[in-house]
Design a protein around this motif. Structure first.
Motif, PDB file in Angstrom:
ATOM      1  N   MET A  77      35.421 -79.087 -78.716  1.00  0.00           N
ATOM      2  CA  MET A  77      34.593 -77.912 -78.394  1.00  0.00           C
ATOM      3  C   MET A  77      33.184 -78.368 -78.031  1.00  0.00           C
ATOM      4  SD  MET A  77      32.249 -75.348 -79.343  1.00  0.00           S
ATOM      5  CE  MET A  77      31.656 -76.052 -80.860  1.00  0.00           C
ATOM      6  N   SER A  78      32.811 -78.112 -76.813  1.00  0.00           N
ATOM      7  CA  SER A  78      31.448 -78.480 -76.438  1.00  0.00           C
ATOM      8  C   SER A  78      30.555 -77.251 -76.531  1.00  0.00           C
ATOM      9  CB  SER A  78      31.418 -79.055 -75.020  1.00  0.00           C
ATOM     10  OG  SER A  78      31.843 -78.076 -74.105  1.00  0.00           O
ATOM     11  N   GLU A  79      29.307 -77.477 -76.833  1.00  0.00           N
ATOM     12  CA  GLU A  79      28.364 -76.376 -76.982  1.00  0.00           C
ATOM     13  C   GLU A  79      27.994 -75.831 -75.608  1.00  0.00           C
ATOM     14  OE1 GLU A  79      26.315 -78.034 -81.069  1.00  0.00           O
ATOM     15  OE2 GLU A  79      25.597 -78.754 -79.160  1.00  0.00           O
ATOM     16  N   GLN A  80      27.835 -74.522 -75.530  1.00  0.00           N
ATOM     17  CA  GLN A  80      27.575 -73.883 -74.239  1.00  0.00           C
ATOM     18  C   GLN A  80      26.089 -73.638 -73.995  1.00  0.00           C
ATOM     19  OE1 GLN A  80      30.000 -70.366 -74.125  1.00  0.00           O
ATOM     20  NE2 GLN A  80      31.895 -71.513 -73.819  1.00  0.00           N
ATOM     21  N   TYR A  81      25.296 -73.758 -75.049  1.00  0.00           N
ATOM     22  CA  TYR A  81      23.869 -73.433 -74.932  1.00  0.00           C
ATOM     23  C   TYR A  81      23.022 -74.690 -75.123  1.00  0.00           C
ATOM     24  CZ  TYR A  81      25.257 -68.511 -75.367  1.00  0.00           C
ATOM     25  OH  TYR A  81      25.823 -67.279 -75.174  1.00  0.00           O
ATOM     26  N   PRO A  82      21.832 -74.714 -74.512  1.00  0.00           N
ATOM     27  CA  PRO A  82      20.951 -75.868 -74.690  1.00  0.00           C
ATOM     28  C   PRO A  82      20.357 -75.897 -76.100  1.00  0.00           C
ATOM     29  CG  PRO A  82      19.851 -74.173 -73.385  1.00  0.00           C
ATOM     30  CD  PRO A  82      21.258 -73.720 -73.575  1.00  0.00           C
ATOM     31  N   VAL A  83      19.931 -77.081 -76.504  1.00  0.00           N
ATOM     32  CA  VAL A  83      19.289 -77.235 -77.818  1.00  0.00           C
ATOM     33  C   VAL A  83      17.909 -76.570 -77.780  1.00  0.00           C
ATOM     34  CG1 VAL A  83      18.413 -78.906 -79.508  1.00  0.00           C
ATOM     35  CG2 VAL A  83      20.544 -79.374 -78.277  1.00  0.00           C
ATOM     36  N   LEU A  84      17.626 -75.784 -78.800  1.00  0.00           N
ATOM     37  CA  LEU A  84      16.338 -75.087 -78.884  1.00  0.00           C
ATOM     38  C   LEU A  84      15.201 -76.083 -79.092  1.00  0.00           C
ATOM     39  CD1 LEU A  84      17.524 -72.323 -81.383  1.00  0.00           C
ATOM     40  CD2 LEU A  84      16.962 -71.935 -78.971  1.00  0.00           C
ATOM     41  N   PRO A  85      14.023 -75.829 -78.492  1.00  0.00           N
ATOM     42  CA  PRO A  85      12.875 -76.703 -78.727  1.00  0.00           C
ATOM     43  C   PRO A  85      12.535 -76.726 -80.212  1.00  0.00           C
ATOM     44  CG  PRO A  85      12.424 -75.141 -76.937  1.00  0.00           C
ATOM     45  CD  PRO A  85      13.703 -74.714 -77.574  1.00  0.00           C
ATOM     46  N   GLY A  86      12.440 -77.932 -80.768  1.00  0.00           N
ATOM     47  CA  GLY A  86      12.145 -78.064 -82.196  1.00  0.00           C
ATOM     48  C   GLY A  86      13.383 -78.312 -83.040  1.00  0.00           C
ATOM     49  N   ALA A  87      14.571 -78.145 -82.423  1.00  0.00           N
ATOM     50  CA  ALA A  87      15.828 -78.320 -83.168  1.00  0.00           C
ATOM     51  C   ALA A  87      16.453 -79.698 -82.949  1.00  0.00           C
ATOM     52  CB  ALA A  87      16.823 -77.232 -82.758  1.00  0.00           C
ATOM     53  N   GLU A  88      15.704 -80.588 -82.297  1.00  0.00           N
ATOM     54  CA  GLU A  88      16.256 -81.902 -81.962  1.00  0.00           C
ATOM     55  C   GLU A  88      16.440 -82.759 -83.231  1.00  0.00           C
ATOM     56  OE1 GLU A  88      13.545 -80.203 -78.904  1.00  0.00           O
ATOM     57  OE2 GLU A  88      13.211 -80.859 -80.964  1.00  0.00           O
ATOM     58  N   PRO A  89      17.413 -83.674 -83.180  1.00  0.00           N
ATOM     59  CA  PRO A  89      17.565 -84.617 -84.291  1.00  0.00           C
ATOM     60  C   PRO A  89      16.391 -85.590 -84.344  1.00  0.00           C
ATOM     61  CG  PRO A  89      19.048 -85.205 -82.501  1.00  0.00           C
ATOM     62  CD  PRO A  89      18.389 -83.911 -82.106  1.00  0.00           C
ATOM     63  N   PHE A  90      16.280 -86.321 -85.445  1.00  0.00           N
ATOM     64  CA  PHE A  90      15.171 -87.263 -85.619  1.00  0.00           C
ATOM     65  C   PHE A  90      15.725 -88.574 -86.167  1.00  0.00           C
ATOM     66  CE2 PHE A  90      12.014 -89.232 -88.441  1.00  0.00           C
ATOM     67  CZ  PHE A  90      10.896 -89.295 -87.618  1.00  0.00           C
ATOM     68  N   TYR A  91      15.313 -89.676 -85.545  1.00  0.00           N
ATOM     69  CA  TYR A  91      15.741 -91.002 -86.002  1.00  0.00           C
ATOM     70  C   TYR A  91      14.534 -91.923 -86.089  1.00  0.00           C
ATOM     71  CZ  TYR A  91      20.304 -89.312 -84.377  1.00  0.00           C
ATOM     72  OH  TYR A  91      21.441 -88.575 -84.178  1.00  0.00           O
ATOM     73  N   ALA A  92      14.520 -92.796 -87.079  1.00  0.00           N
ATOM     74  CA  ALA A  92      13.479 -93.820 -87.181  1.00  0.00           C
ATOM     75  C   ALA A  92      14.110 -95.086 -87.741  1.00  0.00           C
ATOM     76  CB  ALA A  92      12.346 -93.344 -88.091  1.00  0.00           C
ATOM     77  N   GLU A  93      13.927 -96.192 -87.028  1.00  0.00           N
ATOM     78  CA  GLU A  93      14.501 -97.456 -87.500  1.00  0.00           C
ATOM     79  C   GLU A  93      13.418 -98.302 -88.145  1.00  0.00           C
ATOM     80  OE1 GLU A  93      17.593 -99.443 -85.294  1.00  0.00           O
ATOM     81  OE2 GLU A  93      17.520 -97.919 -83.732  1.00  0.00           O
ATOM     82  N   ASN A  94      13.553 -98.494 -89.456  1.00  0.00           N
ATOM     83  CA  ASN A  94      12.586 -99.309 -90.201  1.00  0.00           C
ATOM     84  C   ASN A  94      13.301-100.368 -91.019  1.00  0.00           C
ATOM     85  OD1 ASN A  94      10.084 -98.005 -89.358  1.00  0.00           O
ATOM     86  ND2 ASN A  94      10.759 -96.226 -90.516  1.00  0.00           N
ATOM     87  N   GLY A  95      13.220-100.263 -92.326  1.00  0.00           N
ATOM     88  CA  GLY A  95      13.777-101.307 -93.180  1.00  0.00           C
ATOM     89  C   GLY A  95      15.252-101.149 -93.510  1.00  0.00           C
TER      90      GLY A  95
ATOM     91  N   VAL B 214       4.549 -69.694 -92.409  1.00  0.00           N
ATOM     92  CA  VAL B 214       5.548 -70.651 -91.928  1.00  0.00           C
ATOM     93  C   VAL B 214       6.835 -69.907 -91.592  1.00  0.00           C
ATOM     94  CG1 VAL B 214       6.897 -72.715 -92.492  1.00  0.00           C
ATOM     95  CG2 VAL B 214       4.573 -72.466 -93.389  1.00  0.00           C
ATOM     96  N   LYS B 215       7.459 -70.294 -90.469  1.00  0.00           N
ATOM     97  CA  LYS B 215       8.752 -69.701 -90.114  1.00  0.00           C
ATOM     98  C   LYS B 215       9.755 -70.810 -89.843  1.00  0.00           C
ATOM     99  CE  LYS B 215      10.805 -66.086 -87.210  1.00  0.00           C
ATOM    100  NZ  LYS B 215      11.952 -66.044 -88.121  1.00  0.00           N
ATOM    101  N   GLU B 216      10.937 -70.667 -90.413  1.00  0.00           N
ATOM    102  CA  GLU B 216      11.998 -71.634 -90.175  1.00  0.00           C
ATOM    103  C   GLU B 216      12.664 -71.349 -88.832  1.00  0.00           C
ATOM    104  OE1 GLU B 216      16.297 -73.087 -92.051  1.00  0.00           O
ATOM    105  OE2 GLU B 216      15.479 -71.126 -92.568  1.00  0.00           O
ATOM    106  N   LEU B 217      12.976 -72.404 -88.096  1.00  0.00           N
ATOM    107  CA  LEU B 217      13.739 -72.259 -86.849  1.00  0.00           C
ATOM    108  C   LEU B 217      15.219 -72.111 -87.222  1.00  0.00           C
ATOM    109  CD1 LEU B 217      13.848 -72.359 -83.733  1.00  0.00           C
ATOM    110  CD2 LEU B 217      13.966 -74.844 -83.909  1.00  0.00           C
TER     111      LEU B 217
END
Length: 250
Positions: free
Chosen positions: A1-19, A154-157
């Protein structure tokens, strides 16, 4: 099942490569990575490798969510866990609300998880059970459950509607996860808001009683509602979870 709608601004995933120590963060039902982003950024700043995925069907449109199952949501966190495993030898998981349910599910199936941090985690919501068992025709969509915050600025997305089909999936996920709590033996830090209009605070004690962790602690949050990660107690959650990681990272 693929999503039919675009990702909302602010709803993007977050990654950080450190230790070599990683933290997987899991957002809640009808929510987005937005609710966990401040924690993810704080953990990354402290030197952890961080993965904050967007759960399938979330952060686009509630019609996308309606077509997903709890297995899709589990697959989203498993994918994030694998991403961390390729980069880290120690992994912690932090989850909010249903993200806490998914965190518990992961810990039940991956005994190598070093520790879990739960924020208003859900394993039993009587209102959902009563609503779904009430008989009669349920509407296709119910009102939003998002943005239960004490801080008025504050409002949650989150979605403005809740698909009834998705509530059935959440109920099944909670039931399945609750039944296997005794598999969990890793250290657990359990945050619970004294006032929560989405998940009854009694869930914290149910989880505490159910898991077999030798090290477990409940921390009460007196100045936040359900989405405590965006609320007044956010600094407490960040500070205490970072202490927890440092203590158990070995």
């Amino acid at each position: 099942m693929s999503e039919q709608y675009p990702v909302l601004p602010g709803a993007e995933p977050f990654y950080a490569e450190n230790g070599p120590v990683g933290v997987l963060l899991v957002h809640g039902f009808t929510g987005t990575p937005h609710s966990m982003r401040p924690l993810a950024e704080a953990y990354a700043k402290a030197g952890y490798t961080v993965c904050l995925p967007r759960l399938k069907g979330h952060g686009t449109h509630y019609e996308d969510m309606e077509r997903t199952t709890f297995d899709d949501w589990i697959a989203s966190v498993e994918e994030g866990y694998e991403w961390l495993k390729q980069r880290c030898n120690t992994i912690f998981v932090t989850g909010l609300s249903m993200g806490g349910t998914l965190t518990l599910h992961l810990a039940e199936h991956h005994p190598d998880i070093r520790g879990i941090v739960l924020v208003n985690a859900a394993i039993d919501i009587p209102a959902i059970r009563a609503g779904l068992a009430g008989g009669g025709e349920l509407p296709r969509y119910l009102d939003s459950i998002g943005s239960d915050l004490k801080n008025p600025d504050v409002k949650e997305l989150a979605y403005e509607k809740t698909p009834t089909a998705s509530l059935l999936q959440l109920a099944a996920l909670m039931e399945q996860t609750k039944a296997k709590l005794d598999r969990i033996v890793c250290p657990a830090l359990i945050f619970v808001s004294d006032e929560d209009h989405v998940v009854p605070p009694a869930n914290a004690q149910l989880i505490w009683d159910g898991i077999r962790s030798a090290e477990k602690e409940i921390i009460r949050l007196s100045n936040s509602y359900h989405v405590a990660t965006l609320d007044y107690d956010q600094p407490v959650i960040i500070e205490r979870s970072l202490q927890f990681f440092a203590k158990h990272a070995g």
